[in-house]
Design a protein around this motif. Structure first.
Motif, PDB file in Angstrom:
ATOM      1  N   GLY A 120       1.234  -1.354   0.156  1.00 29.56           N
ATOM      2  CA  GLY A 120       0.342   0.267   0.275  1.00 29.56           C
ATOM      3  C   GLY A 120       0.976   1.186  -0.164  1.00 29.56           C
ATOM      4  N   THR A 121       2.017   1.402   0.827  1.00 28.78           N
ATOM      5  CA  THR A 121       2.728   2.647   0.573  1.00 28.78           C
ATOM      6  C   THR A 121       3.650   3.069  -0.742  1.00 28.78           C
ATOM      7  N   ALA A 122       4.203   1.454  -1.014  1.00 27.18           N
ATOM      8  CA  ALA A 122       4.169   1.923  -2.088  1.00 27.18           C
ATOM      9  C   ALA A 122       3.598   2.168  -3.468  1.00 27.18           C
ATOM     10  N   SER A 123       2.606   1.572  -3.639  1.00 29.68           N
ATOM     11  CA  SER A 123       1.082   1.934  -4.700  1.00 29.68           C
ATOM     12  C   SER A 123       1.182   3.704  -4.421  1.00 29.68           C
ATOM     13  N   GLY A 124       0.865   4.165  -3.112  1.00 33.30           N
ATOM     14  CA  GLY A 124       0.826   5.712  -2.186  1.00 33.30           C
ATOM     15  C   GLY A 124       1.568   6.629  -3.367  1.00 33.30           C
ATOM     16  N   GLU A 125       3.262   5.747  -3.308  1.00 32.91           N
ATOM     17  CA  GLU A 125       4.174   6.776  -3.811  1.00 32.91           C
ATOM     18  C   GLU A 125       3.875   6.542  -5.588  1.00 32.91           C
ATOM     19  N   ILE A 127       1.334   7.096  -6.948  1.00 34.38           N
ATOM     20  CA  ILE A 127       0.076   8.053  -7.227  1.00 34.38           C
ATOM     21  C   ILE A 127       0.882   9.057  -7.218  1.00 34.38           C
ATOM     22  N   LYS A 128       1.558   9.788  -6.264  1.00 37.89           N
ATOM     23  CA  LYS A 128       1.768  10.845  -5.685  1.00 37.89           C
ATOM     24  C   LYS A 128       2.863  10.598  -6.923  1.00 37.89           C
ATOM     25  N   ASN A 129       3.455  10.018  -7.334  1.00 39.86           N
ATOM     26  CA  ASN A 129       4.831  10.660  -7.927  1.00 39.86           C
ATOM     27  C   ASN A 129       4.331  11.038  -9.809  1.00 39.86           C
ATOM     28  N   ALA A 130       3.264   9.741 -10.142  1.00 39.14           N
ATOM     29  CA  ALA A 130       2.775   9.811 -11.622  1.00 39.14           C
ATOM     30  C   ALA A 130       2.101  11.320 -11.406  1.00 39.14           C
ATOM     31  N   ALA A 131       1.169  12.216 -10.223  1.00 42.52           N
ATOM     32  CA  ALA A 131       0.511  12.683 -10.396  1.00 42.52           C
ATOM     33  C   ALA A 131       1.836  13.968 -10.443  1.00 42.52           C
ATOM     34  N   LEU A 132       3.134  14.242  -9.633  1.00 42.15           N
ATOM     35  CA  LEU A 132       3.380  14.939  -9.357  1.00 42.15           C
ATOM     36  C   LEU A 132       4.315  14.618 -10.801  1.00 42.15           C
ATOM     37  N   SER A 133       4.457  13.798 -11.711  1.00 43.50           N
ATOM     38  CA  SER A 133       5.534  13.303 -13.718  1.00 43.50           C
ATOM     39  C   SER A 133       4.367  14.164 -14.132  1.00 43.50           C
ATOM     40  N   ILE A 134       3.959  13.967 -14.197  1.00 42.17           N
ATOM     41  CA  ILE A 134       1.408  14.942 -15.117  1.00 42.17           C
ATOM     42  C   ILE A 134       2.307  16.085 -15.189  1.00 42.17           C
ATOM     43  N   ASP A 180      -3.123   2.367 -14.890  1.00 39.93           N
ATOM     44  CA  ASP A 180      -1.187   1.382 -13.550  1.00 39.93           C
ATOM     45  C   ASP A 180      -0.290   2.384 -14.615  1.00 39.93           C
ATOM     46  N   SER A 181       0.743   2.203 -13.812  1.00 45.06           N
ATOM     47  CA  SER A 181       1.918   3.158 -14.639  1.00 45.06           C
ATOM     48  C   SER A 181       1.721   2.848 -16.309  1.00 45.06           C
ATOM     49  N   THR A 182       1.239   1.778 -16.778  1.00 50.09           N
ATOM     50  CA  THR A 182       1.751   1.932 -18.129  1.00 50.09           C
ATOM     51  C   THR A 182       1.024   3.137 -19.204  1.00 50.09           C
ATOM     52  N   PHE A 183      -0.568   3.191 -18.510  1.00 45.78           N
ATOM     53  CA  PHE A 183      -1.395   4.256 -18.683  1.00 45.78           C
ATOM     54  C   PHE A 183      -0.474   5.476 -18.654  1.00 45.78           C
ATOM     55  N   ILE A 184      -0.160   5.919 -17.030  1.00 43.53           N
ATOM     56  CA  ILE A 184       1.285   7.458 -16.919  1.00 43.53           C
ATOM     57  C   ILE A 184       1.563   7.370 -17.367  1.00 43.53           C
ATOM     58  N   ALA A 185       3.037   6.290 -18.660  1.00 43.24           N
ATOM     59  CA  ALA A 185       3.497   6.359 -19.516  1.00 43.24           C
ATOM     60  C   ALA A 185       2.869   7.744 -21.179  1.00 43.24           C
ATOM     61  N   ALA A 186       1.746   6.455 -21.274  1.00 40.83           N
ATOM     62  CA  ALA A 186       1.100   6.908 -22.249  1.00 40.83           C
ATOM     63  C   ALA A 186       0.280   7.844 -22.158  1.00 40.83           C
ATOM     64  N   CYS A 187       0.122   8.808 -20.948  1.00 42.37           N
ATOM     65  CA  CYS A 187      -0.124  10.082 -20.651  1.00 42.37           C
ATOM     66  C   CYS A 187       0.651  10.309 -21.057  1.00 42.37           C
ATOM     67  N   LEU A 188       2.071  10.397 -20.784  1.00 38.19           N
ATOM     68  CA  LEU A 188       3.289  11.207 -20.577  1.00 38.19           C
ATOM     69  C   LEU A 188       3.441  11.565 -21.489  1.00 38.19           C
ATOM     70  N   THR A 189       3.108  10.400 -23.029  1.00 35.13           N
ATOM     71  CA  THR A 189       3.627  10.961 -24.243  1.00 35.13           C
ATOM     72  C   THR A 189       2.669  11.324 -25.192  1.00 35.13           C
ATOM     73  N   ILE A 190       1.983  11.554 -24.785  1.00 38.44           N
ATOM     74  CA  ILE A 190       0.869  12.174 -25.096  1.00 38.44           C
ATOM     75  C   ILE A 190       1.079  13.596 -25.320  1.00 38.44           C
ATOM     76  N   LEU A 191       1.209  13.927 -23.976  1.00 44.32           N
ATOM     77  CA  LEU A 191       1.538  15.048 -23.799  1.00 44.32           C
ATOM     78  C   LEU A 191       2.455  15.831 -24.430  1.00 44.32           C
ATOM     79  N   GLY A 192       3.617  15.215 -24.409  1.00 43.76           N
ATOM     80  CA  GLY A 192       4.774  15.380 -25.602  1.00 43.76           C
ATOM     81  C   GLY A 192       4.076  15.240 -27.308  1.00 43.76           C
ATOM     82  N   TYR A 193       3.583  14.794 -27.383  1.00 43.63           N
ATOM     83  CA  TYR A 193       2.992  14.756 -29.244  1.00 43.63           C
ATOM     84  C   TYR A 193       2.350  15.472 -29.393  1.00 43.63           C
ATOM     85  N   SER A 194       1.608  15.971 -28.523  1.00 43.24           N
ATOM     86  CA  SER A 194      -0.010  17.142 -28.573  1.00 43.24           C
ATOM     87  C   SER A 194       0.582  18.106 -28.772  1.00 43.24           C
TER      88      SER A 194
END
Length: 305
Positions: A120-125, A127-134, A180-194
């Motif tokens: 649970g601690t790792a998953s919470g971390e 989520i925070k890192n994913a939001a921070l990355s975006i 999951d983390s794969t979706f976050i990677a897709a989001c970051l990819t689309i940010l750069g592409y769009s």
């Protein structure tokens, strides 16, 4: 036309998001993966590529002690079993052995390959890192557009990117695709592409400011610039879309998890770059710019050199 009908163009993605949220939550809400909820991933070597992921999932669910959502994806001859709640950590080893034995009753060659657990601690971390990355990616893009063009252009581009991400998330919610983390990677990819399409459009607007008369209607300026870049934008997006669609259709399940949100992001990103970013810039420039009611041509033409 584009600026005049901006409200309608903006209402379309907003309506899509609202409808998606209603439908999605009626079907159970977001399908959060183990990266976000915590759980266990068991890789089972099946000994054959001819196996049903649904059959494996049913076998896993039938094992006493397995709790929470169970999902199974195929990667060649490996079944990737994800269990959100595997119960007491001390009993994990015995439970995993029971799961593999149960699967082996149907597929005799099945044997455990590896096991990974996410607490649970790792998953919470995550989520925070994913939001921070975006958030960091969005802020850096805003700063870049601000320096390259102006602040209002940056706000317009950021708004278009935000709409893109929201629509992607909502479509994933409707189709019950795991986030999951794969979706976050897709989001970051689309940010750069769009952002690339948006920069091209703003660059053409600035170029036309040096050619058009100062008294040219700003709406006409944007519409002309969009028309001039429309062919390039559609060709680029269509080419990328075809390639990603081929990977989605022909690829394995683990690849489809990444390419499906990309397909949505490319389509929505093209739409938002054309119909959202530039009109927002025009409206902000008219309201808060130096000229108030007229577009500040001098401000942007100064960057041409």
């Amino acid at each position: 036309m584009i600026v005049k009908n901006f409200k309608w163009f903006l209402m379309l993605p907003i309506a899509a998001v609202v409808a998606a949220l209603i439908v999605g939550f009626a079907c159970g809400g977001f399908n959060l993966g183990l990266d976000f909820t915590g759980g266990t991933v068991i890789n089972i070597e099946m000994g054959t590529e001819d196996f049903s992921d649904q059959t494996v999932a049913d076998a896993v669910r039938s094992v006493e002690g397995v709790q929470g959502e169970v999902s199974v994806t195929k990667s060649e001859n490996v079944a990737i079993v994800r269990i959100q709640d595997i119960g007491d950590e001390a009993a994990t080893g015995d439970l995993v052995a029971s799961i593999v034995d149960k699967v082996a009753e149907t597929y005799s060659g099945a044997e455990q390959k590896s096991i990974d657990s996410v607490g649970g601690t790792a998953s919470g971390e995550l989520i925070k890192n994913a939001a921070l990355s975006i958030a960091i990616a969005g802020i850096l893009m805003l700063i870049y557009i601000w320096i390259r063009f102006d602040l209002y252009s940056g706000i317009g581009a950021l708004a278009a990117l935000l709409i893109n991400i929201l629509v992607m998330v909502c479509v994933m919610c409707i189709f019950r695709v795991q986030l999951d983390s794969t979706f976050i990677a897709a989001c970051l990819t689309i940010l750069g592409y769009s952002i690339n399409d948006t920069v091209v459009l703003f660059d053409r607007i600035r170029e036309n400011m040096g050619k058009f008369d100062k008294n040219t209607d700003s709406d006409a300026l944007v519409t002309t610039s969009v028309k001039q870049t429309l062919g390039r934008t559609i060709n680029t997006s269509a080419t990328t879309l075809i390639m990603v669609a081929c990977v989605f259709i022909l690829g394995v399940d683990s690849i489809r998890i990444f390419t499906f949100p990309l397909l949505i992001g490319i389509v929505v990103g093209t739409y938002s770059s054309i119909f959202i970013a530039a009109p927002i810039w025009i409206k902000l420039e008219k309201k808060f710019g130096k000229g108030k009611k007229t577009v500040s041509y001098t401000h942007l033409r100064a960057h041409e050199t």
